[in-house]
Enzyme design. Sequence first.
Site, PDB file in Angstrom:
ATOM      1  N   ASN A   1      -3.297  25.358 -17.868  1.00 38.91           N
ATOM      2  CA  ASN A   1      -4.398  26.118 -18.414  1.00 38.91           C
ATOM      3  C   ASN A   1      -4.248  26.389 -19.815  1.00 38.91           C
ATOM      4  OD1 ASN A   1      -2.667  28.686 -18.450  1.00 38.91           O
ATOM      5  ND2 ASN A   1      -2.625  28.060 -16.298  1.00 38.91           N
ATOM      6  N   ARG A   2      -4.978  27.365 -20.278  1.00 38.33           N
ATOM      7  CA  ARG A   2      -4.984  27.392 -21.814  1.00 38.33           C
ATOM      8  C   ARG A   2      -4.145  28.898 -22.290  1.00 38.33           C
ATOM      9  NH1 ARG A   2      -9.464  24.648 -23.983  1.00 38.33           N
ATOM     10  NH2 ARG A   2     -10.965  24.158 -22.276  1.00 38.33           N
TER      11      ARG A   2
END
Length: 403
Positions: free
Chosen positions: A206-207
């Site tokens: 994820n970011r």
Amino acid sequence: MNVVVGVSGGIAAYKACHVVRDFTERGDHVRVVPTANALNFVGAATFEALSGNPVETGVFTRVDEVQHVRVGQEADLIVVAPATADLMARVAAGRADDLLTSTLLVATCPVVVAPAMHTEMWRNPATQENVATLRRRGYTVLEPAHGRLTGTDTGPGRMLEPGVIAELARTVAEHGALGRGLEGKRVLISAGGTQENIDPVRYVGNRSSGRQGYALADIAAHKGAQVTLVACDTAELEAPAGAEVVRARSTRELKRAMDERAAEADVIIMSAAVSDYRPEHEATSKLKKGQSDDALSTIRLVENPDVLRGLVDKREAGETNAVIVGFAAETDNPLEYGKAKLARKGADLLMVNSVAEGKVFGQPRNSGWLIGRDGSVSEIADGPKHVVAAQIWDAIEGWTTEV
């Protein structure tokens, strides 16, 4: 903002140049007030060039302007970096025998002190008593870093890096002094985003940058806590001063690290962005695109363990007494989904924010709502992530006194 940067006579005085530049580049009006000894390390011309303002050390220059009073009166923030043992002793005693100590004695604005000295001097009871005195008077005395000192010595006493000092000072200016409300508390925090291997070169992730978790750890350390930070994919971030950093990569590694340390924690914050699923099978060599048995075209995922719920289960089983705080990043209806998540997880508090349209992840600012299991909802005002961290800790400290 009118910022006074005080500089005392230690080898770390050269770092004050970067502190000055950090403030001036953000548009602040900076006045450097060194001690006479500080000018043995960095000349007045350097500070004048960086700040765009004159530099004096004594109380008998420009007497007609009464500057030994005026400089402190006009300051919105004072940052002393480095602060030597001698300078802190003089300030604690209420001395006013040069321009810097006079300025500090006059000032009513927030004051941030960044110590720098050898380990033995930092640990000396006289220094520790002076630090405690300054903190009781409302000064924010930052914890020094652990690292290389003058010569070959290593230990606590190294001045924090200039960017860290400036960020913490801005946090104090906006939020208020960092009190010692976490003195003696053991805090366990996760940060960053987990990664689940597909093969040796690809992963599901994820970011999350981990910056909010690191800010929470940073603020906790300067509020007196003993901090353990379980960090996922955050190698580029500087470890908070005094924190123990444990590295993890996958969700299962993160769970193991958190579970092993939960029993000793007084507060647990799960700010890491956990990958909810992982590939069912991890290839041992790089998968090739376009082959007849192209394993990349369909990747079967299996659910990862629920780290936050697992920590709550540990508490319900009597394996930890920690206050537990979770995080929720949502793109739609953040409050609605946040309340539902809190009910499922059973944590005490949940910080929920919106990450729609590129907000928060990797950005310097954050905002949201802090939801309590008692039904309370508190807005966390938009601000730099250190300021947001300070707001969250205010709420946690209030919560710990109620439970």
